[in-house]
Design a protein around this motif. Structure first.
Motif, mmCIF file in Angstrom:
data_model
loop_
_atom_site.group_PDB
_atom_site.id
_atom_site.type_symbol
_atom_site.label_atom_id
_atom_site.label_comp_id
_atom_site.label_asym_id
_atom_site.label_seq_id
_atom_site.Cartn_x
_atom_site.Cartn_y
_atom_site.Cartn_z
ATOM 1 N N VAL A 192 0.849 -1.201 0.000
ATOM 2 C CA VAL A 192 0.000 0.000 0.000
ATOM 3 C C VAL A 192 0.883 1.249 0.000
ATOM 4 O O VAL A 192 0.701 2.162 -0.807
ATOM 5 C CB VAL A 192 -0.949 0.004 1.219
ATOM 6 C CG1 VAL A 192 -1.550 1.383 1.454
ATOM 7 C CG2 VAL A 192 -2.046 -1.032 1.047
ATOM 8 N N THR A 217 -4.389 7.018 3.883
ATOM 9 C CA THR A 217 -5.773 6.637 4.137
ATOM 10 C C THR A 217 -6.450 6.285 2.828
ATOM 11 O O THR A 217 -6.167 6.883 1.783
ATOM 12 C CB THR A 217 -6.551 7.763 4.835
ATOM 13 O OG1 THR A 217 -6.515 8.925 4.029
ATOM 14 C CG2 THR A 217 -5.955 8.085 6.189
ATOM 15 N N ARG A 218 -7.331 5.318 2.914
ATOM 16 C CA ARG A 218 -8.084 4.902 1.730
ATOM 17 C C ARG A 218 -9.279 5.831 1.570
ATOM 18 O O ARG A 218 -10.050 6.026 2.494
ATOM 19 C CB ARG A 218 -8.536 3.456 1.875
ATOM 20 C CG ARG A 218 -9.149 2.910 0.609
ATOM 21 C CD ARG A 218 -9.428 1.416 0.772
ATOM 22 N NE ARG A 218 -9.786 0.873 -0.497
ATOM 23 C CZ ARG A 218 -8.958 0.337 -1.367
ATOM 24 N NH1 ARG A 218 -7.675 0.245 -1.071
ATOM 25 N NH2 ARG A 218 -9.367 -0.122 -2.527
ATOM 26 N N TRP A 265 -5.553 5.316 -2.350
ATOM 27 C CA TRP A 265 -4.897 5.685 -1.103
ATOM 28 C C TRP A 265 -4.252 7.057 -1.262
ATOM 29 O O TRP A 265 -3.689 7.368 -2.310
ATOM 30 C CB TRP A 265 -3.819 4.662 -0.752
ATOM 31 C CG TRP A 265 -4.360 3.326 -0.391
ATOM 32 C CD1 TRP A 265 -4.690 2.321 -1.252
ATOM 33 C CD2 TRP A 265 -4.649 2.844 0.917
ATOM 34 N NE1 TRP A 265 -5.154 1.237 -0.563
ATOM 35 C CE2 TRP A 265 -5.142 1.530 0.781
ATOM 36 C CE3 TRP A 265 -4.535 3.384 2.187
ATOM 37 C CZ2 TRP A 265 -5.515 0.748 1.859
ATOM 38 C CZ3 TRP A 265 -4.899 2.601 3.276
ATOM 39 C CH2 TRP A 265 -5.392 1.307 3.116
#
Length: 123
Positions: free
Chosen positions: A10, A106-107, A112
């Protein structure tokens, strides 16, 4: 929780785009990787939001490049990942600058974004 491959992936997806925009001296593209209300602390006074991020990176010298290495990650909650990194900024006309960087991504919807960015210069 400890660093996981998913959390590292991520962070890498966001930070690879950040690196490409920094290396290409594209401040608006860097800013677009941040949330609208991101807290941003580079090596100057902090700002909140994308305009401050864009202004900060617009003030950086052309030719500046970033190289990062993820040291730690933590999943703070569903859709929130903390990263701690070593970053080296290199320049055409001076010695590299090594810093530590903490980020929170943060998504938002299907992507993201950086919601928090804090640089520390340790000597």
């Amino acid at each position: 929780m400890i660093t996981t491959a998913d959390d590292t992936a991520v962070l890498s997806r966001v930070l690879d785009r950040w690196k490409a925009a920094v290396d290409g001296h594209r401040p608006a593209d860097v800013a677009a990787l941040f949330t609208e209300d991101a807290i941003f602390q580079g090596l100057h006074p902090y700002s909140v939001g994308r305009p401050g991020v864009a202004a900060y990176y617009a003030s950086q010298p052309p030719g500046m490049k970033a190289a990062y290495r993820i040291l730690e990650t933590r999943r703070l909650a569903d859709g929130v990942v903390l990263g701690y990194l070593a970053v080296e900024f290199s320049f055409r006309d001076r010695s590299p600058l090594e810093v530590k960087l903490s980020v929170v991504v943060t998504r938002v919807a299907q992507d993201w974004y950086l919601g928090h960015y804090q640089v520390s210069r340790l000597e």
